[in-house]
Design a protein around this motif. Structure first.
Motif, PDB file in Angstrom:
ATOM      1  N   ILE A 253       0.843  -1.199   0.000  1.00  0.00           N
ATOM      2  CA  ILE A 253       0.000   0.000   0.000  1.00  0.00           C
ATOM      3  C   ILE A 253       0.879   1.250   0.000  1.00  0.00           C
ATOM      4  CG2 ILE A 253      -1.612   1.353   1.401  1.00  0.00           C
ATOM      5  CD1 ILE A 253      -2.820  -1.419   2.267  1.00  0.00           C
ATOM      6  N   TYR A 254       1.887   1.266   0.880  1.00  0.00           N
ATOM      7  CA  TYR A 254       2.741   2.453   0.991  1.00  0.00           C
ATOM      8  C   TYR A 254       3.730   2.574  -0.160  1.00  0.00           C
ATOM      9  CZ  TYR A 254       0.917   3.316   5.673  1.00  0.00           C
ATOM     10  OH  TYR A 254       0.110   3.603   6.745  1.00  0.00           O
ATOM     11  N   GLN A 255       4.309   1.492  -0.610  1.00  0.00           N
ATOM     12  CA  GLN A 255       5.278   1.542  -1.711  1.00  0.00           C
ATOM     13  C   GLN A 255       4.613   1.967  -3.019  1.00  0.00           C
ATOM     14  OE1 GLN A 255       8.661   1.029  -2.054  1.00  0.00           O
ATOM     15  NE2 GLN A 255       8.843   0.863   0.162  1.00  0.00           N
ATOM     16  N   ASN A 256       3.412   1.473  -3.251  1.00  0.00           N
ATOM     17  CA  ASN A 256       2.726   1.734  -4.522  1.00  0.00           C
ATOM     18  C   ASN A 256       1.680   2.836  -4.417  1.00  0.00           C
ATOM     19  OD1 ASN A 256       4.168  -0.423  -5.723  1.00  0.00           O
ATOM     20  ND2 ASN A 256       2.750  -1.845  -4.765  1.00  0.00           N
ATOM     21  N   ASP A 257       1.599   3.469  -3.227  1.00  0.00           N
ATOM     22  CA  ASP A 257       0.616   4.516  -2.989  1.00  0.00           C
ATOM     23  C   ASP A 257      -0.769   4.056  -3.449  1.00  0.00           C
ATOM     24  OD1 ASP A 257      -0.161   6.977  -2.004  1.00  0.00           O
ATOM     25  OD2 ASP A 257       0.124   7.994  -3.926  1.00  0.00           O
ATOM     26  N   SER A 258      -1.123   2.825  -3.019  1.00  0.00           N
ATOM     27  CA  SER A 258      -2.395   2.254  -3.450  1.00  0.00           C
ATOM     28  C   SER A 258      -3.415   2.250  -2.324  1.00  0.00           C
ATOM     29  CB  SER A 258      -2.180   0.848  -4.004  1.00  0.00           C
ATOM     30  OG  SER A 258      -1.624   0.017  -3.012  1.00  0.00           O
ATOM     31  N   GLU A 259      -4.619   1.910  -2.665  1.00  0.00           N
ATOM     32  CA  GLU A 259      -5.741   1.916  -1.733  1.00  0.00           C
ATOM     33  C   GLU A 259      -5.702   0.682  -0.829  1.00  0.00           C
ATOM     34  OE1 GLU A 259     -10.569   1.608  -2.079  1.00  0.00           O
ATOM     35  OE2 GLU A 259      -9.443   2.403  -3.772  1.00  0.00           O
ATOM     36  N   ASP A 260      -6.128   0.847   0.393  1.00  0.00           N
ATOM     37  CA  ASP A 260      -6.210  -0.245   1.364  1.00  0.00           C
ATOM     38  C   ASP A 260      -7.552  -0.949   1.183  1.00  0.00           C
ATOM     39  OD1 ASP A 260      -6.154  -1.943   3.533  1.00  0.00           O
ATOM     40  OD2 ASP A 260      -6.057  -0.363   5.047  1.00  0.00           O
ATOM     41  N   LYS A 261      -7.654  -1.797   0.158  1.00  0.00           N
ATOM     42  CA  LYS A 261      -8.919  -2.445  -0.200  1.00  0.00           C
ATOM     43  C   LYS A 261      -9.437  -3.371   0.898  1.00  0.00           C
ATOM     44  CE  LYS A 261      -7.410  -2.440  -4.934  1.00  0.00           C
ATOM     45  NZ  LYS A 261      -6.540  -3.256  -5.755  1.00  0.00           N
ATOM     46  N   ASP A 262      -8.530  -4.028   1.599  1.00  0.00           N
ATOM     47  CA  ASP A 262      -8.934  -4.970   2.653  1.00  0.00           C
ATOM     48  C   ASP A 262      -9.043  -4.310   4.024  1.00  0.00           C
ATOM     49  OD1 ASP A 262      -9.077  -7.366   1.052  1.00  0.00           O
ATOM     50  OD2 ASP A 262      -6.883  -7.260   0.914  1.00  0.00           O
ATOM     51  N   ASN A 263      -8.823  -2.995   4.079  1.00  0.00           N
ATOM     52  CA  ASN A 263      -8.899  -2.233   5.321  1.00  0.00           C
ATOM     53  C   ASN A 263      -7.978  -2.832   6.400  1.00  0.00           C
ATOM     54  OD1 ASN A 263      -9.816  -0.093   6.834  1.00  0.00           O
ATOM     55  ND2 ASN A 263     -11.646  -1.148   7.528  1.00  0.00           N
ATOM     56  N   ILE A 264      -6.763  -3.219   5.995  1.00  0.00           N
ATOM     57  CA  ILE A 264      -5.861  -3.884   6.942  1.00  0.00           C
ATOM     58  C   ILE A 264      -5.283  -2.932   7.982  1.00  0.00           C
ATOM     59  CG2 ILE A 264      -5.256  -5.739   5.348  1.00  0.00           C
ATOM     60  CD1 ILE A 264      -2.485  -4.261   5.118  1.00  0.00           C
ATOM     61  N   GLU A 265      -5.283  -1.640   7.695  1.00  0.00           N
ATOM     62  CA  GLU A 265      -4.714  -0.701   8.674  1.00  0.00           C
ATOM     63  C   GLU A 265      -5.483  -0.704   9.995  1.00  0.00           C
ATOM     64  OE1 GLU A 265      -2.306   2.839   7.028  1.00  0.00           O
ATOM     65  OE2 GLU A 265      -4.088   2.667   5.748  1.00  0.00           O
ATOM     66  N   LYS A 266      -6.723  -1.167   9.986  1.00  0.00           N
ATOM     67  CA  LYS A 266      -7.473  -1.208  11.241  1.00  0.00           C
ATOM     68  C   LYS A 266      -6.943  -2.289  12.185  1.00  0.00           C
ATOM     69  CE  LYS A 266     -11.448  -4.186  10.297  1.00  0.00           C
ATOM     70  NZ  LYS A 266     -12.907  -4.183  10.203  1.00  0.00           N
ATOM     71  N   TYR A 267      -6.131  -3.217  11.666  1.00  0.00           N
ATOM     72  CA  TYR A 267      -5.533  -4.257  12.505  1.00  0.00           C
ATOM     73  C   TYR A 267      -4.158  -3.844  13.026  1.00  0.00           C
ATOM     74  CZ  TYR A 267      -9.179  -6.601   9.962  1.00  0.00           C
ATOM     75  OH  TYR A 267     -10.390  -6.903   9.414  1.00  0.00           O
ATOM     76  N   CYS A 268      -3.735  -2.667  12.631  1.00  0.00           N
ATOM     77  CA  CYS A 268      -2.421  -2.159  13.004  1.00  0.00           C
ATOM     78  C   CYS A 268      -2.562  -1.208  14.194  1.00  0.00           C
ATOM     79  CB  CYS A 268      -1.801  -1.430  11.811  1.00  0.00           C
ATOM     80  SG  CYS A 268      -0.058  -1.105  12.006  1.00  0.00           S
ATOM     81  N   ALA A 269      -1.842  -1.518  15.265  1.00  0.00           N
ATOM     82  CA  ALA A 269      -1.901  -0.682  16.467  1.00  0.00           C
ATOM     83  C   ALA A 269      -1.005   0.540  16.340  1.00  0.00           C
ATOM     84  CB  ALA A 269      -1.495  -1.500  17.693  1.00  0.00           C
ATOM     85  N   TYR A 270       0.110   0.380  15.631  1.00  0.00           N
ATOM     86  CA  TYR A 270       1.102   1.459  15.564  1.00  0.00           C
ATOM     87  C   TYR A 270       1.976   1.264  14.325  1.00  0.00           C
ATOM     88  CZ  TYR A 270       4.969   4.476  16.952  1.00  0.00           C
ATOM     89  OH  TYR A 270       5.929   5.443  16.987  1.00  0.00           O
ATOM     90  N   ILE A 271       2.255   2.349  13.631  1.00  0.00           N
ATOM     91  CA  ILE A 271       3.142   2.301  12.460  1.00  0.00           C
ATOM     92  C   ILE A 271       4.236   3.341  12.643  1.00  0.00           C
ATOM     93  CG2 ILE A 271       3.351   2.590   9.967  1.00  0.00           C
ATOM     94  CD1 ILE A 271       0.370   1.993   9.735  1.00  0.00           C
ATOM     95  N   SER A 272       5.485   2.915  12.441  1.00  0.00           N
ATOM     96  CA  SER A 272       6.613   3.849  12.424  1.00  0.00           C
ATOM     97  C   SER A 272       7.311   3.707  11.080  1.00  0.00           C
ATOM     98  CB  SER A 272       7.582   3.550  13.575  1.00  0.00           C
ATOM     99  OG  SER A 272       8.307   2.370  13.311  1.00  0.00           O
ATOM    100  N   LEU A 273       8.395   4.422  10.883  1.00  0.00           N
ATOM    101  CA  LEU A 273       9.149   4.300   9.632  1.00  0.00           C
ATOM    102  C   LEU A 273       9.798   2.927   9.500  1.00  0.00           C
ATOM    103  CD1 LEU A 273      10.877   7.794   9.422  1.00  0.00           C
ATOM    104  CD2 LEU A 273       8.918   6.967   8.085  1.00  0.00           C
ATOM    105  N   ASP A 274      10.078   2.273  10.636  1.00  0.00           N
ATOM    106  CA  ASP A 274      10.802   1.001  10.610  1.00  0.00           C
ATOM    107  C   ASP A 274       9.933  -0.237  10.748  1.00  0.00           C
ATOM    108  OD1 ASP A 274      13.306   2.297  10.427  1.00  0.00           O
ATOM    109  OD2 ASP A 274      13.275   2.662  12.585  1.00  0.00           O
ATOM    110  N   CYS A 275       8.791  -0.111  11.422  1.00  0.00           N
ATOM    111  CA  CYS A 275       7.989  -1.311  11.657  1.00  0.00           C
ATOM    112  C   CYS A 275       6.517  -0.967  11.861  1.00  0.00           C
ATOM    113  CB  CYS A 275       8.515  -2.090  12.851  1.00  0.00           C
ATOM    114  SG  CYS A 275       8.335  -1.236  14.417  1.00  0.00           S
ATOM    115  N   ALA A 276       5.707  -2.010  11.744  1.00  0.00           N
ATOM    116  CA  ALA A 276       4.280  -1.912  12.032  1.00  0.00           C
ATOM    117  C   ALA A 276       3.978  -2.914  13.134  1.00  0.00           C
ATOM    118  CB  ALA A 276       3.456  -2.220  10.787  1.00  0.00           C
ATOM    119  N   THR A 277       3.219  -2.488  14.124  1.00  0.00           N
ATOM    120  CA  THR A 277       2.818  -3.363  15.214  1.00  0.00           C
ATOM    121  C   THR A 277       1.337  -3.661  15.044  1.00  0.00           C
ATOM    122  OG1 THR A 277       4.460  -2.356  16.670  1.00  0.00           O
ATOM    123  CG2 THR A 277       2.695  -3.606  17.721  1.00  0.00           C
ATOM    124  N   TRP A 278       1.029  -4.935  14.935  1.00  0.00           N
ATOM    125  CA  TRP A 278      -0.322  -5.405  14.660  1.00  0.00           C
ATOM    126  C   TRP A 278      -0.922  -6.004  15.924  1.00  0.00           C
ATOM    127  CZ3 TRP A 278      -1.836  -4.480   9.705  1.00  0.00           C
ATOM    128  CH2 TRP A 278      -0.812  -4.224   8.768  1.00  0.00           C
TER     129      TRP A 278
END
Length: 123
Positions: A41-66
């Motif tokens: 999603i971030y590399q291709n600047d694409s849409e979050d079709k599956d709405n996966i960001e709602k399962y992510c508690a925290y995003i930084s430049l280095d990692c995502a915490t789910w």
């Protein structure tokens, strides 16, 4: 100051999950593919079709915490995030999760209570 910022972030995460509930990851989404999906999603600047960001508690430049529920368990995962396209392309071929763990309901409640108690004492 940094400690207080981090504590505030943890407190806000706890409050969010208490208010909104912990989301259930659908069976059709493989939990170990979340990192690749988010980087796509971030590399291709694409849409979050599956709405996966709602399962992510925290995003930084280095990692995502789910943090999510799946198959009646609470799961915590950490996946890498990539800014460099070459590094990301290598990762997407051999996708890996940095950390994965299941958390019991009682343990989760104790952790949330401890974070809230510490926040109230120090802030």
């Amino acid at each position: 100051m940094i400690f207080k910022d981090n504590l505030l972030e943890l407190y806000n995460i706890v409050r969010r999950y208490k208010d909104e509930g912990i989301p259930e990851l659908p069976q059709e989404i493989y939990d170990h593919s979340l990192g690749v999906m988010l980087n796509d999603i971030y590399q291709n600047d694409s849409e979050d079709k599956d709405n996966i960001e709602k399962y992510c508690a925290y995003i930084s430049l280095d990692c995502a915490t789910w943090f999510f529920r799946k198959e009646k368990t609470y799961r915590l995962q950490i996946t890498p995030m990539y800014q460099d396209e070459a590094d990301y392309n290598e990762f997407s071929k051999n996708c890996s999760t940095v950390f994965a763990s299941e958390i019991g309901g009682e343990e989760l409640k104790r952790l949330a209570d401890s974070i809230e108690e510490l926040y109230k004492k120090l802030m």
